[in-house]
Design a protein around this motif. Structure first.
Motif, PDB file in Angstrom:
ATOM      1  N   UNK A 101       0.697  -0.783  -0.113  1.00  0.00           N
ATOM      2  CA  UNK A 101      -0.340   0.131   0.131  1.00  0.00           C
ATOM      3  C   UNK A 101       0.954   1.401  -0.240  1.00  0.00           C
ATOM      4  N   UNK A 102       0.992   1.707  -1.392  1.00  0.00           N
ATOM      5  CA  UNK A 102       2.402   3.231  -1.456  1.00  0.00           C
ATOM      6  C   UNK A 102       1.523   3.845   0.020  1.00  0.00           C
ATOM      7  N   UNK A 103       2.712   4.320   1.154  1.00  0.00           N
ATOM      8  CA  UNK A 103       2.164   5.058   2.060  1.00  0.00           C
ATOM      9  C   UNK A 103       1.302   6.630   1.466  1.00  0.00           C
ATOM     10  N   UNK A 104       0.740   7.505   2.039  1.00  0.00           N
ATOM     11  CA  UNK A 104       0.091   8.585   1.636  1.00  0.00           C
ATOM     12  C   UNK A 104      -0.109   9.341   3.225  1.00  0.00           C
ATOM     13  N   UNK A 105       0.471   9.787   3.981  1.00  0.00           N
ATOM     14  CA  UNK A 105       0.242  10.208   4.655  1.00  0.00           C
ATOM     15  C   UNK A 105      -0.704  11.189   5.643  1.00  0.00           C
ATOM     16  N   UNK A 106      -1.827  12.083   4.144  1.00  0.00           N
ATOM     17  CA  UNK A 106      -2.800  12.801   4.404  1.00  0.00           C
ATOM     18  C   UNK A 106      -4.428  11.796   4.192  1.00  0.00           C
ATOM     19  N   UNK A 107      -4.155  10.330   3.790  1.00  0.00           N
ATOM     20  CA  UNK A 107      -4.960   9.111   4.172  1.00  0.00           C
ATOM     21  C   UNK A 107      -5.091   8.451   5.037  1.00  0.00           C
ATOM     22  N   UNK A 108      -6.471   8.244   5.249  1.00  0.00           N
ATOM     23  CA  UNK A 108      -6.224   6.866   6.204  1.00  0.00           C
ATOM     24  C   UNK A 108      -6.824   5.872   5.659  1.00  0.00           C
ATOM     25  N   UNK A 109      -6.266   4.433   6.469  1.00  0.00           N
ATOM     26  CA  UNK A 109      -6.273   3.590   6.169  1.00  0.00           C
ATOM     27  C   UNK A 109      -7.278   2.669   6.263  1.00  0.00           C
ATOM     28  N   UNK A 110      -8.140   1.559   5.846  1.00  0.00           N
ATOM     29  CA  UNK A 110      -9.498   1.874   6.540  1.00  0.00           C
ATOM     30  C   UNK A 110      -9.591  -0.151   6.230  1.00  0.00           C
ATOM     31  N   UNK A 111      -9.268  -0.626   7.355  1.00  0.00           N
ATOM     32  CA  UNK A 111      -9.746  -2.325   7.118  1.00  0.00           C
ATOM     33  C   UNK A 111     -11.028  -2.829   7.866  1.00  0.00           C
ATOM     34  N   UNK A 112     -11.466  -3.803   7.509  1.00  0.00           N
ATOM     35  CA  UNK A 112     -12.838  -5.149   7.311  1.00  0.00           C
ATOM     36  C   UNK A 112     -12.119  -6.058   8.501  1.00  0.00           C
ATOM     37  N   UNK A 113     -12.322  -5.465   9.820  1.00  0.00           N
ATOM     38  CA  UNK A 113     -12.266  -6.581  10.915  1.00  0.00           C
ATOM     39  C   UNK A 113     -13.672  -7.659  10.382  1.00  0.00           C
ATOM     40  N   UNK A 114     -13.092  -8.563  11.878  1.00  0.00           N
ATOM     41  CA  UNK A 114     -13.588  -9.949  12.187  1.00  0.00           C
ATOM     42  C   UNK A 114     -15.244  -9.940  12.398  1.00  0.00           C
ATOM     43  N   UNK A 115     -15.446  -8.850  13.287  1.00  0.00           N
ATOM     44  CA  UNK A 115     -17.135  -8.476  13.599  1.00  0.00           C
ATOM     45  C   UNK A 115     -17.472  -8.414  12.589  1.00  0.00           C
ATOM     46  N   UNK A 116     -16.997  -7.116  12.071  1.00  0.00           N
ATOM     47  CA  UNK A 116     -17.994  -7.232  10.295  1.00  0.00           C
ATOM     48  C   UNK A 116     -18.024  -7.676   9.737  1.00  0.00           C
ATOM     49  N   UNK A 117     -16.859  -8.719   9.004  1.00  0.00           N
ATOM     50  CA  UNK A 117     -17.252 -10.050   9.038  1.00  0.00           C
ATOM     51  C   UNK A 117     -18.396 -10.643   8.788  1.00  0.00           C
ATOM     52  N   UNK A 118     -18.982 -10.751  10.544  1.00  0.00           N
ATOM     53  CA  UNK A 118     -19.422 -11.720  11.005  1.00  0.00           C
ATOM     54  C   UNK A 118     -21.166 -11.253  10.600  1.00  0.00           C
ATOM     55  N   UNK A 119     -20.892  -9.773  10.749  1.00  0.00           N
ATOM     56  CA  UNK A 119     -22.247  -9.208  11.110  1.00  0.00           C
ATOM     57  C   UNK A 119     -22.626  -8.949   9.572  1.00  0.00           C
ATOM     58  N   UNK A 120     -21.958  -9.367   8.630  1.00  0.00           N
ATOM     59  CA  UNK A 120     -22.223  -9.102   6.896  1.00  0.00           C
ATOM     60  C   UNK A 120     -22.046 -10.814   6.729  1.00  0.00           C
ATOM     61  N   UNK A 121     -22.200 -11.636   7.787  1.00  0.00           N
ATOM     62  CA  UNK A 121     -22.367 -13.545   7.616  1.00  0.00           C
ATOM     63  C   UNK A 121     -21.612 -13.602   5.941  1.00  0.00           C
TER      64      UNK A 121
END
Length: 311
Positions: A209-229
């Motif tokens: 992932x190219x670094x970009x100090x002006x951006x946030x990286x967003x990761x889906x976690x296990x809990x949202x994986x479960x909530x979306x089945x």
């Protein structure tokens, strides 16, 4: 492949659909024009570098005597003995926790007040951003009420975490933090302008992932994986060290309260997508997470899977 970058200043309906598509494809995207003030981000990065520059004896004052996974750590990651090439400081964002920012700041050498103020301002900004992203996610999934997701983070007893990761230069560009998925709902990560983050895209392929100090990286976690089945991907990722420059990443792990029940959201279970997991509380999942060396969702969900002999 190209990393999905989402401009939050664009039309919200368009953005909501972009988020859903990115969560379904790889469980990862970046956001720009996110609204978290640059000075808030830069101040916490400065205070973080100052903390990690202190002698080991001073940093350890915020370390091993405190309840895991909080406090200072170096090389050994978490309670299961995973090994990396980094040092870190992990803080609860729940004000009532003895491991939260304000009481833990009293254990930090020098610049205690400055660190505390910087961390509290950062958490306030990034929590609001997380709720905005969850609101847009709910919209993209077709829910009328954003609160179906945002209430999990806004809860006064949210188990969300702030973690500062410092990766010193390493001559051989080795693994700084090994392959894993995050157990929470969304992780928002910001790093300085030094490469190192990689995500897994399948077929034994890792991409940087190219670094970009002006951006946030967003990761889906296990809990949202479960909530979306299983519709959203709990993304595998890792960090590689840099040979010449230190890398600093600041992660906010958005989590529900320990008592919150996690179950498939309405409409996520269909004839073509049968129920994958029995309901569980975040506290139960967290306890299972720390019961062994379980780095990935595939391993962690074992006892909660529909049809599991342990359920």
């Amino acid at each position: 492949m190209t990393i999905t970058e989402i401009d939050l200043s664009e039309n919200k309906g368009k953005v909501a659909m972009q988020i859903v598509r990115a969560c379904e494809q790889y469980g990862f995207f970046t956001v720009v024009n996110h609204g978290v003030p640059d000075d808030v981000i830069q101040t916490l990065e400065y205070e973080s570098f100052h903390f990690f520059s202190r002698p080991m004896s001073e940093k350890m004052a915020a370390g091993p005597d405190h309840v895991k996974p909080y406090g200072y750590g170096c090389n050994t990651i978490g309670p299961n003995g995973d090994v990396g090439r980094l040092e870190y400081l992990t803080l609860s964002t729940n004000p009532s926790s003895p491991q939260s920012i304000i009481p833990m700041s009293q254990l930090i050498p020098k610049r205690r007040l400055e660190f505390c103020n910087a961390a509290c301002e950062y958490v306030d900004g990034v929590r609001k951003l997380t709720c905005m992203l969850l609101s847009l996610t709910a919209r993209g999934l077709g829910f009328d009420k954003a609160s179906i997701l945002t209430d999990l983070i806004r809860n006064d007893n949210s188990d969300s975490i702030l973690r500062l990761n410092h990766y010193p230069p390493s001559i051989d560009n080795g693994i700084g933090f090994g392959e894993h998925s995050d157990p929470q709902i969304f992780t928002l990560l910001r790093s300085n302008d030094v490469p190192g983050l990689q995500i897994y895209v399948g077929n034994d392929e890792w991409i940087s992932v190219p670094p970009n100090p002006s951006a946030f990286c967003v990761f889906v976690g296990d809990t949202l994986h479960a909530m979306t089945n299983g519709r959203f991907v709990s993304v595998r990722h890792r960090a590689i060290t840099n040979s010449s420059e230190p890398r600093m990443s600041i992660a906010f792990f958005g989590a529900p309260s320990l008592e919150e029940w996690i179950y498939a959201l309405p409409g996520m279970v269909t004839p073509n997508r049968p129920l994958l997991y029995n309901p569980f509380t975040w506290g139960q999942y967290k306890a299972n997470l720390y019961s062994g060396t379980l780095r990935l969702a595939d391993d962690r969900f074992g006892i909660f899977r529909v049809g599991s002999s342990s359920t």
